[in-house]
Scaffold this motif. Structure first.
Motif, PDB file in Angstrom:
ATOM      1  N   ALA A  13       0.882  -1.181   0.000  1.00 16.68           N
ATOM      2  CA  ALA A  13       0.000   0.000   0.000  1.00 16.68           C
ATOM      3  C   ALA A  13       0.911   1.220   0.000  1.00 16.68           C
ATOM      4  O   ALA A  13       1.520   1.554   1.015  1.00 16.68           O
ATOM      5  CB  ALA A  13      -0.887  -0.006   1.244  1.00 16.68           C
ATOM      6  N   ASP A  15       1.221   4.572   0.268  1.00 15.71           N
ATOM      7  CA  ASP A  15       0.548   5.806   0.666  1.00 15.71           C
ATOM      8  C   ASP A  15       1.522   6.952   0.938  1.00 15.71           C
ATOM      9  O   ASP A  15       1.294   7.779   1.828  1.00 15.71           O
ATOM     10  CB  ASP A  15      -0.341   5.547   1.898  1.00 15.71           C
ATOM     11  CG  ASP A  15      -1.498   4.611   1.570  1.00 15.71           C
ATOM     12  OD1 ASP A  15      -1.993   4.655   0.423  1.00 15.71           O
ATOM     13  OD2 ASP A  15      -1.906   3.827   2.446  1.00 15.71           O
ATOM     14  N   LYS A  37      -0.600  -1.062  -4.453  1.00 17.05           N
ATOM     15  CA  LYS A  37      -1.903  -0.396  -4.326  1.00 17.05           C
ATOM     16  C   LYS A  37      -1.661   1.110  -4.178  1.00 17.05           C
ATOM     17  O   LYS A  37      -0.910   1.542  -3.305  1.00 17.05           O
ATOM     18  CB  LYS A  37      -2.654  -0.930  -3.096  1.00 17.05           C
ATOM     19  CG  LYS A  37      -4.046  -0.336  -2.923  1.00 17.05           C
ATOM     20  CD  LYS A  37      -4.752  -0.902  -1.702  1.00 17.05           C
ATOM     21  CE  LYS A  37      -4.356  -0.242  -0.415  1.00 17.05           C
ATOM     22  NZ  LYS A  37      -4.856   1.127  -0.192  1.00 17.05           N
ATOM     23  N   ILE A  89     -10.447  -0.779  -6.820  1.00 15.45           N
ATOM     24  CA  ILE A  89     -11.176  -1.177  -5.616  1.00 15.45           C
ATOM     25  C   ILE A  89     -12.424  -0.301  -5.505  1.00 15.45           C
ATOM     26  O   ILE A  89     -12.336   0.928  -5.618  1.00 15.45           O
ATOM     27  CB  ILE A  89     -10.296  -1.034  -4.352  1.00 15.45           C
ATOM     28  CG1 ILE A  89      -9.101  -2.001  -4.433  1.00 15.45           C
ATOM     29  CG2 ILE A  89     -11.114  -1.310  -3.095  1.00 15.45           C
ATOM     30  CD1 ILE A  89      -8.087  -1.870  -3.318  1.00 15.45           C
ATOM     31  N   SER A 120     -10.973  -2.502   8.119  1.00 15.51           N
ATOM     32  CA  SER A 120     -10.058  -3.045   9.133  1.00 15.51           C
ATOM     33  C   SER A 120      -9.918  -2.212  10.408  1.00 15.51           C
ATOM     34  O   SER A 120      -9.435  -2.718  11.415  1.00 15.51           O
ATOM     35  CB  SER A 120      -8.674  -3.195   8.516  1.00 15.51           C
ATOM     36  OG  SER A 120      -8.171  -1.925   8.123  1.00 15.51           O
ATOM     37  N   GLN A 179      -1.615  -1.634  11.884  1.00 16.31           N
ATOM     38  CA  GLN A 179      -2.954  -1.731  12.487  1.00 16.31           C
ATOM     39  C   GLN A 179      -3.087  -2.940  13.417  1.00 16.31           C
ATOM     40  O   GLN A 179      -4.168  -3.235  13.927  1.00 16.31           O
ATOM     41  CB  GLN A 179      -4.029  -1.782  11.396  1.00 16.31           C
ATOM     42  CG  GLN A 179      -4.121  -0.506  10.571  1.00 16.31           C
ATOM     43  CD  GLN A 179      -5.187  -0.605   9.488  1.00 16.31           C
ATOM     44  OE1 GLN A 179      -6.332  -0.950   9.759  1.00 16.31           O
ATOM     45  NE2 GLN A 179      -4.804  -0.292   8.259  1.00 16.31           N
ATOM     46  N   ILE A 195      -2.286  -6.735   2.451  1.00 14.72           N
ATOM     47  CA  ILE A 195      -1.938  -5.393   1.965  1.00 14.72           C
ATOM     48  C   ILE A 195      -1.159  -4.724   3.091  1.00 14.72           C
ATOM     49  O   ILE A 195      -1.672  -4.623   4.210  1.00 14.72           O
ATOM     50  CB  ILE A 195      -3.208  -4.570   1.664  1.00 14.72           C
ATOM     51  CG1 ILE A 195      -4.053  -5.234   0.568  1.00 14.72           C
ATOM     52  CG2 ILE A 195      -2.843  -3.141   1.290  1.00 14.72           C
ATOM     53  CD1 ILE A 195      -5.411  -4.552   0.350  1.00 14.72           C
ATOM     54  N   VAL A 196       0.057  -4.299   2.804  1.00 16.83           N
ATOM     55  CA  VAL A 196       0.882  -3.696   3.863  1.00 16.83           C
ATOM     56  C   VAL A 196       1.403  -2.337   3.421  1.00 16.83           C
ATOM     57  O   VAL A 196       2.021  -2.219   2.361  1.00 16.83           O
ATOM     58  CB  VAL A 196       2.076  -4.610   4.237  1.00 16.83           C
ATOM     59  CG1 VAL A 196       2.792  -4.052   5.473  1.00 16.83           C
ATOM     60  CG2 VAL A 196       1.625  -6.044   4.482  1.00 16.83           C
ATOM     61  N   TYR A 201       6.674   0.902   3.796  1.00 15.84           N
ATOM     62  CA  TYR A 201       7.212   2.172   3.282  1.00 15.84           C
ATOM     63  C   TYR A 201       7.757   3.077   4.377  1.00 15.84           C
ATOM     64  O   TYR A 201       8.572   3.954   4.122  1.00 15.84           O
ATOM     65  CB  TYR A 201       6.204   2.915   2.382  1.00 15.84           C
ATOM     66  CG  TYR A 201       4.997   3.511   3.055  1.00 15.84           C
ATOM     67  CD1 TYR A 201       5.095   4.649   3.864  1.00 15.84           C
ATOM     68  CD2 TYR A 201       3.734   2.965   2.869  1.00 15.84           C
ATOM     69  CE1 TYR A 201       3.977   5.199   4.476  1.00 15.84           C
ATOM     70  CE2 TYR A 201       2.608   3.509   3.478  1.00 15.84           C
ATOM     71  CZ  TYR A 201       2.746   4.621   4.284  1.00 15.84           C
ATOM     72  OH  TYR A 201       1.652   5.163   4.889  1.00 15.84           O
TER      73      TYR A 201
END
Ligand code: O7M
Length: 221
Positions: A13, A15, A37, A89, A120, A179, A195-196, A201
């Motif tokens: 992920a 971000d 993602k 998604i 989540s 999380q 998904i991490v 990152y």
């Protein structure tokens, strides 16, 4: 365009919000993740053209959690796929006509749709109750989606949602690391990919962190 194949069981992920950082991290972890993602943080920070740059490194999943009327959903999906994203998604709570329009558009582009079945974060099961999540998962299957999103923070829910969709659909699960979720527990519960984001990152050594998660999953096979 490239297919998303399970080799490592890990989806990054991404971000971050700067192009240089996004490309650097993606190149570093490329061998340890099966897809990248991207979502609002990176796309608002850099523009949608980042999708084409990243697609040279790994398949790209556009996490826009699309949730509108069918016509608007189609316009969004067309844009996303034309930009080089391999999957999108979307939300399922908008109903079957909206969802089916997303899948139809994806099929036209030979791309994939993932549907959020349950979220989540701690408040994620407030509206996504047991019954609602299962209904969304069943709708995702009926609409011909490629997979669903289920919470790694609640592996028991991953297991229950897997029972609803059977083996045909994929499960991607966010919530590992930052999380509190465990990659091994999530895969054991029936997810195809975890998904991490921040754990990779945000790490001093993103490559080592991605490799660690890949190995944790490998041990289960
Ligand atoms: O590992 P993290 O917590 O830094 O990042 C998790 C990523 O997964 C981040 O991009 C979130 O927006 C996303 N995500 C969740 O964390 N929880 C959800 O329920 C759903 C998503 C998601 O990817 O939705 C498609």
């Amino acid at each position: 365009m490239s297919e998303i194949h399970r080799k490592t069981g890990v989806i990054l992920a991404l971000d971050v919000t700067k192009k240089e950082e996004a490309l650097l991290i993606s190149k570093e972890v490329a061998g340890f993740v099966d897809a990248i993602k991207i979502g609002y943080p990176l796309v608002l920070g850099t523009g949608l053209s980042i999708a084409k740059d990243l697609s040279k490194i790994a398949p790209v999943i556009a996490d826009f959690k699309v949730a509108d009327i069918p016509n608007t959903d189609r316009l969004i999906c067309e844009h996303v796929f034309s930009a080089g994203c391999d999957a999108v998604i979307v939300q399922g709570f908008t109903g079957s006509d909206s969802l089916m329009e997303c899948v139809k558009t994806a099929n036209e582009f030979q791309r994939k749709v993932f549907v959020v079945a349950e979220m989540s974060h701690p408040g994620g099961d407030y509206f996504f109750t047991d019954a609602v999540s299962k209904e969304i998962a069943a709708l995702a299957k009926k609409a011909g989606a490629f997979g669903i999103v289920a919470p790694a923070t609640r592996p028991e829910r991953v297991k229950e949602l897997r029972a609803v969709i059977g083996k045909d659909l994929k499960i991607i699960s966010p919530g590992v690391g930052a999380q509190g979720g465990s990659a091994a527990d999530t895969i054991k519960a029936g997810a195809d990919w975890v998904i991490v984001g921040r754990s990779i990152y945000g790490a001093k050594d993103p490559k080592a962190e991605a490799e660690k998660i890949k190995k944790e999953i490998e041990k289960l096979i």
